[in-house]
Structures are given as structure tokens and as C-alpha cells.
Design an enzyme around this catalytic site. Structure first.
Site, PDB file in Angstrom:
ATOM      1  N   CYS A  14      -1.718   8.846   3.672  1.00 17.01           N
ATOM      2  CA  CYS A  14      -1.691   8.746   2.212  1.00 17.01           C
ATOM      3  C   CYS A  14      -3.040   9.255   1.909  1.00 17.01           C
ATOM      4  O   CYS A  14      -3.043   9.631   0.426  1.00 17.01           O
ATOM      5  CB  CYS A  14      -1.514   7.216   2.037  1.00 17.01           C
ATOM      6  SG  CYS A  14      -2.643   6.133   2.469  1.00 17.01           S
ATOM      7  N   GLU A  70       0.837  -1.267   0.030  1.00 18.85           N
ATOM      8  CA  GLU A  70      -0.155  -0.078  -0.109  1.00 18.85           C
ATOM      9  C   GLU A  70       1.114   1.136   0.190  1.00 18.85           C
ATOM     10  O   GLU A  70       1.844   1.414   1.020  1.00 18.85           O
ATOM     11  CB  GLU A  70      -0.914   0.185   1.092  1.00 18.85           C
ATOM     12  CG  GLU A  70      -1.833   1.107   1.303  1.00 18.85           C
ATOM     13  CD  GLU A  70      -2.306   1.443   2.697  1.00 18.85           C
ATOM     14  OE1 GLU A  70      -3.226   2.389   2.764  1.00 18.85           O
ATOM     15  OE2 GLU A  70      -2.161   0.590   3.540  1.00 18.85           O
TER      16      GLU A  70
END
Length: 306
Positions: free
Chosen positions: A255, A221
């Protein structure tokens, strides 16, 4: 193996991996029901110790009080979710269609040893999510937290051990990039879970590709550039609330944080004064104070980048 690992001593990673590999058969043989019970016990303990873990994330990661609470809740959710997955997917075989009358059963089991490499911006939630997922599937784990947040990771591993995960099945390896590289490049690793930069994920991918033998899973990720697009039909108050929530929670160190807003010119005249006024009301300061909206960034290097 719980101990300090420096960049000069990545050999400890190999010792931890060897120990985890030896412990794999017994943990995998425990079965989905047994592993689910352990993860549910860990979830109960984490809920009972919520205040202590909140305080740790505030102290070490600079989380504000609401962010610290959300962090613990997300970690509990991960434990309970993967407990359900362990019980559902790893307890009984799955009967598959038999096109010509044959019997086909799909049985799932662990792969071996997973290296879990987690970031500092969610030092409990992502750390616990990676580890719980690997454990639920019957794998043993060697976990390397970000060097900025080893205390939260150590407390999480201790809690999992107390809940019933054998010490040999879950190892903590604090340290810097050399430790992560030693894990990612080791032939003793049967899978990697990584959350961090795209460049580092590509580097791990290249390290794995250079090894002889079968390819192993890399669950990565990585970051991105998140945008909000606002047209003239948007409710200005909602736009402002969403901008502040996305851009400034965790001091923007996510993020998923909003980096840029594209606002239709027809809407900008109504939104701009509201957005400027709302930003002026944000309180930047000590994350342990309930009045603080935005806490510190993680370190001096992060401040320089900003």
C-alpha cells in the site's frame, strides 16, 4: 479450531467465534503481565525460527530474501511492542485527575472476540501485528488470512500456541471472501481488524452497521495512491535510490509503494538517465536467489491487472 474452511462452509466461523467467546474471560483475567510474557516468548521463538519463516514467505508469497528478512523482523517488533503495551496499559489502573478531590481510576480490559482479517502482501508481519494487538488487550481472536498465504498464517498461529496462547483463544480460519463475510457479519464479533482494499473495508463497515446492538470498533488499514514530489534541489542519486526502494520492493505490491513521481522539469534531465539505468539493472526472477531484486506478483489475477 485449525482447519480448512471453504467458501461453502462459513458455518465453521460461527463455531470458532463461539469457542473464542467462551475462552475470553480466562484470557482477559490473565492480565497484562501474563499476556506480555506470552507475546515475548513468541517473539523469542520467532527469532529462533527466523530462517524457517523466511523460507515460508519466499515460497508462498514470493518475497525476496531481503524482504523476507524484513518481514520476520517486523513481526518480531509487533510482538515485542504489544507486549510492552500489555504490560504498561493493562497491569495497573491509570490514575486520572480529580478536579474536586475525588479519586478517578481508569482500568482497561479486553472487549471480547476480535476478527482479524489480513492481506497476502505481508502474510506474517500484518497477520502477527493484528493478532498480537488484539491478544495483548485481553481479547480472543479468530484470524482469517488471505487465501493466497494460509501456510504462513498457520505457522504463525502454531508458534503462538506453542508460546502459551490457548488454542481456544486463537483460532485460524483459512478461506475466501465468504469466510471473511461470515466473520464480519457475526453478532459474536466484538471488534474487527482489517487490512485490504477500501471497498472491502466499506463493505465490512456496512455489515457491522446493519447489526442490532452496540457499535464495535473497526480498525481498517486500506490502500491509496502514493506519490513522490521531486524539485530541482533534490540529489538525483537519492531520488533514484528512493524510487527503486519504494516502487519495486515486494514487486510493488504494498500500500506504501510509489505509484507516480512528479519531477520538476529542471531536475528531470539529470534524473532520467540515472533512473532508467538503475531500473535496467534490476534482476527479476526467483525470489529465493539472493541476486534477485524483484520477485513474482502474487497470482495470475495480479499479473493481468498489471
Amino acid at each position: 479450531v485449525v482447519g480448512e474452511v471453504t467458501d461453502a462452509d462459513p458455518a465453521m466461523a460461527e463455531r470458532a467465534l463461539a469457542s473464542a467467546r467462551a475462552a475470553f474471560p480466562a484470557w482477559d483475567d490473565l492480565g497484562g503481565e501474563g499476556r506480555a510474557a506470552v507475546l515475548e516468548t513468541a517473539a523469542d521463538r520467532l527469532e529462533a525460527e527466523r530462517a524457517r519463516f523466511m523460507a515460508l514467505t519466499i515460497r508462498e508469497a514470493g518475497k525476496t530474501v531481503p524482504d523476507a528478512l524484513a518481514e520476520v523482523r517486523e513481526a518480531v517488533d509487533f510482538l515485542r511492542f504489544y507486549a510492552v503495551e500489555a504490560r504498561t496499559r493493562f497491569t495497573q489502573p491509570l490514575r486520572l485527575p480529580g478536579p474536586v478531590g475525588e479519586t478517578n481510576d481508569l482500568m482497561l480490559g479486553g472487549r471480547g472476540v476480535f476478527a482479524c482479517i489480513s492481506p497476502w502482501n505481508f502474510p506474517l508481519a500484518i497477520f502477527m501485528g493484528q493478532v498480537a494487538a488484539a491478544l495483548a488487550a485481553g481479547n480472543t481472536v479468530v484470524a482469517k488470512p488471505a487465501p493466497q498465504t494460509p501456510l504462513v498464517a498457520a505457522a504463525a498461529v502454531r508458534l503462538l500456541h506453542q508460546a502459551g496462547v490457548p488454542a481456544e483463544a486463537l483460532h485460524l480460519l483459512p478461506g475466501g471472501p465468504a469466510v471473511g463475510e461470515a466473520l464480519a457479519a457475526s453478532p459474536l464479533v466484538d471488534g474487527v481488524a482489517f487490512t485490504g482494499s477500501t471497498a472491502t473495508a466499506r463493505h465490512i463497515n456496512r455489515l457491522r452497521a446493519a447489526l442490532d446492538g452496540p457499535l464495535v470498533p473497526l480498525v481498517a488499514e486500506t490502500g491509496g495512491l502514493n506519490a513522490m514530489i521531486v524539485d530541482s534541489s533534490a540529489l538525483p542519486e537519492q531520488v533514484v535510490a528512493d524510487c527503486l526502494e519504494s516502487a519495486f520492493r515486494s514487486a510493488g505490491q504494498r500500500c506504501s509503494a510509489l505509484r507516480i513521481a512528479f519531477i520538476q522539469r529542471d531536475a528531470w534531465g539529470r534524473i532520467e538517465p540515472l533512473l532508467a539505468g538503475a531500473m535496467a539493472e534490476l534482476s527479476v526472477g526467483d525470489p529465493a536467489l539472493i541476486s534477485t531484486d524483484v520477485g513474482p506478483v502474487i497470482d495470475e489475477a495480479a499479473r493481468q491487472r498489471l
